[in-house]
Design a protein around this motif. Structure first.
Motif, short mmCIF file in Angstrom:
data_model
loop_
_atom_site.label_atom_id
_atom_site.label_comp_id
_atom_site.label_asym_id
_atom_site.label_seq_id
_atom_site.Cartn_x
_atom_site.Cartn_y
_atom_site.Cartn_z
N ASP A 199 42.56 47.89 29.16
CA ASP A 199 43.99 47.78 29.42
C ASP A 199 44.64 46.84 28.42
O ASP A 199 43.99 45.93 27.87
CB ASP A 199 44.24 47.31 30.85
CG ASP A 199 43.78 45.88 31.06
OD1 ASP A 199 44.63 44.99 31.13
OD2 ASP A 199 42.55 45.66 31.13
N MET B 277 45.63 51.85 43.22
CA MET B 277 44.90 51.03 42.25
C MET B 277 43.42 51.37 42.25
O MET B 277 42.78 51.38 41.20
CB MET B 277 45.11 49.55 42.58
CG MET B 277 46.52 49.05 42.38
SD MET B 277 47.07 49.14 40.66
CE MET B 277 46.03 47.89 39.95
N LEU B 278 42.87 51.64 43.43
CA LEU B 278 41.46 52.03 43.52
C LEU B 278 41.22 53.33 42.77
O LEU B 278 40.22 53.47 42.05
CB LEU B 278 41.05 52.17 44.99
CG LEU B 278 39.59 52.55 45.26
CD1 LEU B 278 38.66 51.45 44.75
CD2 LEU B 278 39.36 52.79 46.75
N ASN C 232 41.21 52.70 39.03
CA ASN C 232 39.99 52.02 38.62
C ASN C 232 38.80 52.98 38.59
O ASN C 232 37.99 52.97 37.65
CB ASN C 232 39.70 50.86 39.57
CG ASN C 232 38.55 50.00 39.08
OD1 ASN C 232 38.56 49.53 37.95
ND2 ASN C 232 37.56 49.80 39.92
N THR D 21 44.33 52.71 33.36
CA THR D 21 44.94 51.39 33.44
C THR D 21 46.35 51.48 34.00
O THR D 21 46.97 52.54 33.99
CB THR D 21 45.00 50.74 32.04
OG1 THR D 21 45.75 51.59 31.16
CG2 THR D 21 43.61 50.55 31.47
#
Length: 418
Positions: free
Chosen positions: A208, A289-290, A293, A298
C-alpha cells in the motif's frame, strides 16, 4: 515502446496482468544496459502530467550543482531499492554524456582582428549547418543548408584545424582563437518552478502507498547525506491525488454519518435506537477491510467510495429491521415476541435486498478486464462487507435491540414503582 497484448479472454486460464509483468521483469533483468518500467498508455500520460515522469511515484532532488544533485539522486535510488514494494527504479534524466566544448579566447580573437560572431559563424556552418537559401516546391518552402563534409569535422583535431579569415586576409586555425576539448556534461536540464532538479522515478507493487511512503521517507532521511539548505528532496506522483481525495473524505464521511444519525433519530425518536442502527457501520467496515486484506488489495479512493455505499446499504437494512420491530410493539406485542417475529418477518426482504446487490456486483469484484483496477476494490468492499453486515443485521441487531430495550423497560418500571 508500446506493446499490444491479446484480449484477456485469450490468456491462459488464471493468468493475470500482474503475472505477465512479473515474467517480463524477470526476463528483462537478465538483459544488461537498460532499465524497464511497466505502464499503460492512459495512466502513463496522466502520471506524466501529475509528477513530470512516467511513473506512479517520483522523488525530486532540487539543487544547482549538477554533480552533487546526481550524487544525491543516485543515493536515493540505491536507498529505495532496499524498500519493499519499490520497482522500476531509475533516474528520469539521462546521465552526463560526452560533449565537445569550444571555449573562445576573446583576447586572441581581438588580437587577430576578428569578432566573436566570426567564430560563431564558422562553428555553426561547419558543424551544425546554416541555411543559405530556400527552394520552393508548390506551396512548400525548404531551406538549403550548407555545412562541412563529415570527414572534415569528425574529430576534435579536425575541428581545431578549421580556418578563419582575418580582416587582413590571413588564414587562422580555430585552435588559435579557441580551446577545444572533450568532456562530459548534462544532456538534459529539467526545471520546476524555475529550479533545477533530477527525478528518481519508481512504481509500486504488492504494497500500500501510505506505509511505503512512511518507510521510504525515513530510509532516505537516514541514509542520504546532503546539505538541507542548498538541496531539497520532495515526493510527487499518485499519492498527491490520493491525499487530496482523503482530505475530502475525512470531511465527507463524518458529515455523512452525522446526517445518517440525525435522520435515524427523526425516524425512531430515540437516540439509543439511532445509535443501535449505526452500530452496523463499524462492523460492515470490518467486513470490507477483511475482504481487502484477504484479496491482497489496499485501501484507496475507489475502495473508500465503496465503503460509503456500503454504509448506506447496511444502515438501510438496519432501518428495515428496527422499524418493523417498533411497529409490532406499537400494536401491543410484547418485547420478546416483537423481536422474534420482526426478525422472522424481515429475514426475506433483507436477504433479497442484500443478495441482489451482492450478486449484481460480484462480477465486478472478480473482473480482470480493462478498467477493472478501479471497479474491483469498490465492488469487493460492497459485496463482502454487505455479506458480513447482513449477518450482523439478521442475528446480532435483534439481540442487541432486545438487550437494550429490556433494560430500558426495567429502568422505566423501577421509576414508575418509585
Amino acid at each position: 515502446m508500446p506493446v499490444g497484448i491479446k484480449p484477456y479472454k485469450e490468456w491462459p486460464r488464471g493468468k493475470r496482468k500482474e503475472d505477465l509483468i512479473a515474467e517480463l521483469a524477470e526476463e528483462y533483468a537478465s538483459m544488461p544496459g537498460y532499465t524497464v518500467g511497466f505502464s499503460q498508455p492512459m495512466i502513463d500520460g496522466v502520471m506524466d502530467k501529475i509528477s513530470g515522469a512516467h511513473s506512479e511515484l517520483v522523488v525530486k532532488v532540487f539543487g544547482n550543482d549538477f554533480k552533487e544533485t546526481r550524487r544525491i539522486a543516485e543515493e536515493v535510488l540505491e536507498t529505495l531499492r532496499g524498500v519493499r514494494g519499490a520497482v522500476d527504479l531509475d533516474i528520469d534524466q539521462e546521465p552526463p554524456l560526452p560533449q565537445l566544448q569550444i571555449h573562445m579566447n576573446r583576447d586572441a580573437i581581438a588580437r587577430y582582428g576578428l569578432n566573436v560572431a566570426d567564430v560563431n559563424n564558422l562553428i555553426e556552418i561547419a558543424i551544425g549547418g546554416k541555411a543559405i537559401s530556400e527552394i520552393y516546391q508548390g506551396d512548400r518552402v525548404y531551406d538549403i543548408t550548407c555545412k562541412y563534409k563529415e570527414d572534415a569535422r569528425d574529430t576534435p583535431e579536425k575541428i581545431a584545424g578549421l580556418m578563419l579569415t582575418s580582416s587582413a586576409g590571413f588564414s587562422i586555425p580555430l585552435s588559435q582563437v579557441a580551446d577545444i576539448q572533450l568532456s562530459t556534461g548534462e544532456s538534459t536540464i529539467t526545471r520546476e518552478m524555475n529550479k533545477r532538479h533530477l527525478t528518481v522515478k519508481l512504481n509500486l507493487r504488492d504494497r500500500d502507498l501510505s506505509s511505503f511512503l512512511n518507510e521510504a521517507k525515513v530510509a532516505i532521511e537516514k541514509n542520504v547525506q546532503y546539505d538541507h539548505h542548498l538541496y531539497k528532496i520532495e515526493w510527487g506522483g499518485q499519492f498527491e491525488n490520493q491525499n487530496r481525495a482523503y482530505s475530502r473524505l475525512t470531511m465527507i464521511v463524518p458529515l455523512a454519518l452525522v446526517i445518517m444519525f440525525f435522520l435515524l433519530y427523526c425516524t425512531f425518536g430515540k437516540f439509543r435506537q439511532a445509535g443501535l442502527v449505526l452500530m452496523v457501520v463499524p462492523l460492515a467496515l470490518f467486513g470490507g477491510m477483511l475482504a481487502l486484506n484477504v484479496r491482497g488489495m489496499t485501501l484507496n479512493v475507489s475502495s473508500a467510495v465503496g465503503f460509503i455505499a456500503l454504509f448506506g446499504m447496511a444502515v438501510q437494512n438496519g432501518v428495515i429491521m428496527i422499524s418493523h420491530i417498533n411497529g409490532l410493539r406499537s400494536e401491543g406485542m410484547q418485547l420478546f415476541q416483537a423481536v422474534t417475529n420482526g426478525a422472522k418477518h424481515r429475514l426475506r426482504p433483507i436477504l433479497m435486498t442484500a443478495t441482489t446487490s451482492m450478486l449484481g456486483l460480484l462480477p465486478a469484484s472478480l473482473a480482470t478486464g480493462i478498467g477493472s483496477d478501479v471497479q474491483r476494490p469498490l465492488a469487493t468492499v460492497i459485496v463482502y462487507g454487505l455479506f458480513f453486515s447482513t449477518i450482523i443485521t439478521l442475528y446480532v441487531l435483534p439481540a442487541m435491540y432486545y438487550m437494550i430495550e429490556s433494560k430500558m423497560e426495567k429502568i422505566n418500571l423501577k421509576k414508575t414503582t418509585e
